[in-house]
Design a protein around this motif. Structure first.
Motif, PDB file in Angstrom:
ATOM      1  N   SER A   1       0.829  -1.209   0.000  1.00  0.00           N
ATOM      2  CA  SER A   1       0.000   0.000   0.000  1.00  0.00           C
ATOM      3  C   SER A   1       0.859   1.253   0.000  1.00  0.00           C
ATOM      4  O   SER A   1       0.583   2.210  -0.729  1.00  0.00           O
TER       5      SER A   1
ATOM      6  N   ASN B   1       1.059   3.765  -3.185  1.00  0.00           N
ATOM      7  CA  ASN B   1       0.582   5.123  -2.934  1.00  0.00           C
ATOM      8  C   ASN B   1       1.519   6.151  -3.558  1.00  0.00           C
ATOM      9  O   ASN B   1       1.081   7.202  -4.023  1.00  0.00           O
TER      10      ASN B   1
ATOM     11  N   ASP C   1      -4.207   8.948  -9.214  1.00  0.00           N
ATOM     12  CA  ASP C   1      -5.593   9.192  -8.841  1.00  0.00           C
ATOM     13  C   ASP C   1      -5.706   9.489  -7.343  1.00  0.00           C
ATOM     14  O   ASP C   1      -5.249   8.697  -6.511  1.00  0.00           O
ATOM     15  N   GLU C   2      -6.319  10.625  -7.026  1.00  0.00           N
ATOM     16  CA  GLU C   2      -6.412  11.051  -5.623  1.00  0.00           C
ATOM     17  C   GLU C   2      -7.291  10.126  -4.779  1.00  0.00           C
ATOM     18  O   GLU C   2      -6.989   9.876  -3.612  1.00  0.00           O
ATOM     19  N   GLU C   3      -8.359   9.604  -5.350  1.00  0.00           N
ATOM     20  CA  GLU C   3      -9.220   8.688  -4.586  1.00  0.00           C
ATOM     21  C   GLU C   3      -8.478   7.388  -4.272  1.00  0.00           C
ATOM     22  O   GLU C   3      -8.570   6.863  -3.157  1.00  0.00           O
TER      23      GLU C   3
ATOM     24  N   LYS D   1      -5.234   7.114  -4.008  1.00  0.00           N
ATOM     25  CA  LYS D   1      -4.242   7.479  -2.994  1.00  0.00           C
ATOM     26  C   LYS D   1      -4.876   7.475  -1.605  1.00  0.00           C
ATOM     27  O   LYS D   1      -4.271   7.001  -0.642  1.00  0.00           O
ATOM     28  N   ARG D   2      -6.095   8.004  -1.503  1.00  0.00           N
ATOM     29  CA  ARG D   2      -6.797   8.036  -0.221  1.00  0.00           C
ATOM     30  C   ARG D   2      -7.072   6.616   0.277  1.00  0.00           C
ATOM     31  O   ARG D   2      -6.857   6.305   1.455  1.00  0.00           O
ATOM     32  N   ILE D   3      -7.531   5.758  -0.616  1.00  0.00           N
ATOM     33  CA  ILE D   3      -7.820   4.365  -0.251  1.00  0.00           C
ATOM     34  C   ILE D   3      -6.554   3.660   0.215  1.00  0.00           C
ATOM     35  O   ILE D   3      -6.550   2.946   1.230  1.00  0.00           O
TER      36      ILE D   3
ATOM     37  N   SER E   1      -3.856   5.046   1.444  1.00  0.00           N
ATOM     38  CA  SER E   1      -3.437   5.626   2.732  1.00  0.00           C
ATOM     39  C   SER E   1      -4.248   5.034   3.880  1.00  0.00           C
ATOM     40  O   SER E   1      -3.703   4.735   4.945  1.00  0.00           O
ATOM     41  N   GLN E   2      -5.553   4.875   3.661  1.00  0.00           N
ATOM     42  CA  GLN E   2      -6.401   4.269   4.689  1.00  0.00           C
ATOM     43  C   GLN E   2      -5.984   2.829   4.945  1.00  0.00           C
ATOM     44  O   GLN E   2      -5.938   2.377   6.090  1.00  0.00           O
TER      45      GLN E   2
END
Length: 66
Positions: free
Chosen positions: A26, A30, A35-37, A39-41, A43-44
């Protein structure tokens, strides 16, 4: 507290290895995605994997597993 058997100890080690691999993947992905979404996923997922690793390490320490 009951002592874990050899098979159970190996299972905990396998889980710890798997979660470490998830965290590495992950974190690496990352840094590569645009894609920002996504990247967010990622990171989570990295944050959750870190929590799981800490929980497993605490369990191993409290359970006397080396």
């Amino acid at each position: 507290m009951a002592t874990l058997g050899l098979h159970e100890t190996l299972e905990v080690h396998e889980l710890l290895t798997f979660k470490s691999l998830c965290l590495t993947k992950s974190s690496t992905m990352n840094n590569l995605v645009q894609d920002e979404e996504l990247k967010r996923i990622l990171s989570q997922d990295a944050a959750l994997s870190t929590k799981h690793i800490q929980s497993l390490q605490n369990f191993m320490t409290k359970g006397g597993i080396q």
